[in-house]
Design an enzyme around this catalytic site. Structure first.
Site, PDB file in Angstrom:
ATOM      1  N   SER A 175       0.832  -1.194   0.000  1.00 17.63           N
ATOM      2  CA  SER A 175       0.000   0.000   0.000  1.00 17.63           C
ATOM      3  C   SER A 175       0.881   1.264   0.000  1.00 17.63           C
ATOM      4  CB  SER A 175      -0.966  -0.041   1.196  1.00 17.63           C
ATOM      5  OG  SER A 175      -2.038   0.844   1.009  1.00 17.63           O
ATOM      6  N   ASP A 276      -9.564  -4.935  -5.111  1.00 15.62           N
ATOM      7  CA  ASP A 276      -8.907  -3.757  -4.536  1.00 15.62           C
ATOM      8  C   ASP A 276      -9.252  -2.541  -5.390  1.00 15.62           C
ATOM      9  OD1 ASP A 276      -7.275  -1.816  -3.444  1.00 15.62           O
ATOM     10  OD2 ASP A 276      -5.392  -2.880  -3.841  1.00 15.62           O
ATOM     11  N   HIS A 306      -7.742  -5.642  -0.617  1.00 13.02           N
ATOM     12  CA  HIS A 306      -6.566  -4.920  -0.161  1.00 13.02           C
ATOM     13  C   HIS A 306      -6.099  -5.530   1.164  1.00 13.02           C
ATOM     14  CE1 HIS A 306      -4.012  -1.430  -0.753  1.00 13.02           C
ATOM     15  NE2 HIS A 306      -4.087  -1.163   0.538  1.00 13.02           N
TER      16      HIS A 306
END
Length: 343
Positions: A175, A276, A306
């Site tokens: 991320s 995601d 995610h």
């Protein structure tokens, strides 16, 4: 081929954890783009390092002293994970940057402590998990500065990493950490290290974006953890005031991007989840690397949310670990062969 799902099929334990993290983030975010840090720290459980070997692994927290003028500056440190099982060769080293939208989590947060323990044991590898400065108290470019300073510290402190082959160094991040890894890789390419050689990068669902709203951002607006309201808040808290999402550190191949065609960028594997919301930006990142002549590989998990890799109970998480191991081992061998040729 597995059927692509329209919503995630998750164990109740994962759902409960994701709900708790989402609740903690939302209640800690203020409308003026600051964080209720006291509340967040109460909700973010941080286990101590493994000072005694446990399941063939030990860990410790290492302070990085960065001197500005005559005085040490910044509370910069990392958690070092070292496998203790007997081995005849040195292990690759992974410098990892955690996720959390630049504003949340730490190297000692349980989610990332568990994940880095797993990487260190199952690859195996020496893992350095960087506890970089958090926004909005420390905005761009503090996180990139911290990451690069840790790399230079590793290079100058090789005795701390006796079990690691610093010539087989991989940058990694998930991320927001994937965004940091990208920018640290660019900085590292222009620096002459004595021992460290960055040979690969693991971009794990990296956090990129832009002013445009992509198809996946609109279609997957109800997926867990990531939504446009949260990501917009995080970019506002991270970027210099007055900047928009086409800033070159956000939209890295967008209208204001810096050309990296001439940069000696490491071989990169990009992991993407089909559930995601950020996937379109991640795929564009992979395509941007390829168009600029960089060695890049794309791995898509069609039914992954995610942070799917952080939950060992998910089948895709185990496959992810295998793909990481294959990538690291392959590029460690390439670097080893390259060194033998030079000799």
């Amino acid at each position: 081929m597995a059927e692509i799902q329209s919503s995630p099929d998750l164990p109740w334990t994962v759902r409960l954890f994701i709900f708790a993290v989402s609740f903690a983030v939302d209640t800690s975010c203020r409308s003026n783009f600051t964080v209720n840090r006291r509340l967040w720290n109460l909700l973010d459980y941080k286990p101590s390092p493994l000072t005694k070997p446990h399941r063939n692994l030990k860990s410790s927290d290492v302070v990085v002293v960065v001197v500005v003028g005559d005085y040490p500056s910044r509370n910069l440190w990392f958690r070092l994970y070292t496998p203790t099982a007997a081995t005849t060769k040195k292990l690759p080293i992974i410098v990892f940057f955690h996720g959390g939208g630049f504003a949340f989590m730490s190297a000692s947060s349980k989610l990332y402590d568990d994940f880095c323990q797993r990487l260190a044991r199952e690859l195996p590898a020496v893992v350095v998990s960087v506890n970089y400065s958090l926004a909005p108290e420390h905005r761009y470019p503090c996180q990139y500065d911290d990451g690069f300073d840790v790399l230079k510290f590793i290079d100058g402190s090789s005795s701390l990493f006796e079990g690691a082959n610093l010539g087989q160094c991989f940058l990694a991040g998930d991320s927001a950490g994937g965004n940091i890894a990208h920018h640290v890789a660019i900085r590292a390419s222009g620096h002459e290290f004595r021992h460290v050689k960055v040979v690969g990068m693991l971009a794990i669902q990296p956090f990129f974006g832009g002013e445009e709203r992509t198809e996946s951002e609109t279609r997957l607006k109800n997926m867990p953890l990531v939504n446009m309201e949260r990501t917009d808040w995080m970019w506002k808290a991270f970027l210099p005031e007055g900047s928009d999402r086409d800033h070159p550190v956000v939209n890295v191949f967008g209208p204001n991007a810096v050309d990296i065609s001439g940069v000696d960028f490491p071989a990169t594997i990009v992991f993407v989840g089909g559930l995601d919301q950020l996937q379109d930006w991640q795929k564009r990142y992979y395509e941007g690397l390829k168009k600029r002549g960089k060695q890049a590989e794309l791995v898509v998990f069609p039914n992954a949310i995610h942070t799917f890799y952080a939950y060992p109970e998910l089948d895709d998480s185990s496959v992810f670990i295998h793909r990481v191991r294959d990538f690291v081992q392959a590029h460690a061998i390439i670097q080893c062969n390259s060194n033998s040729t030079l000799i």
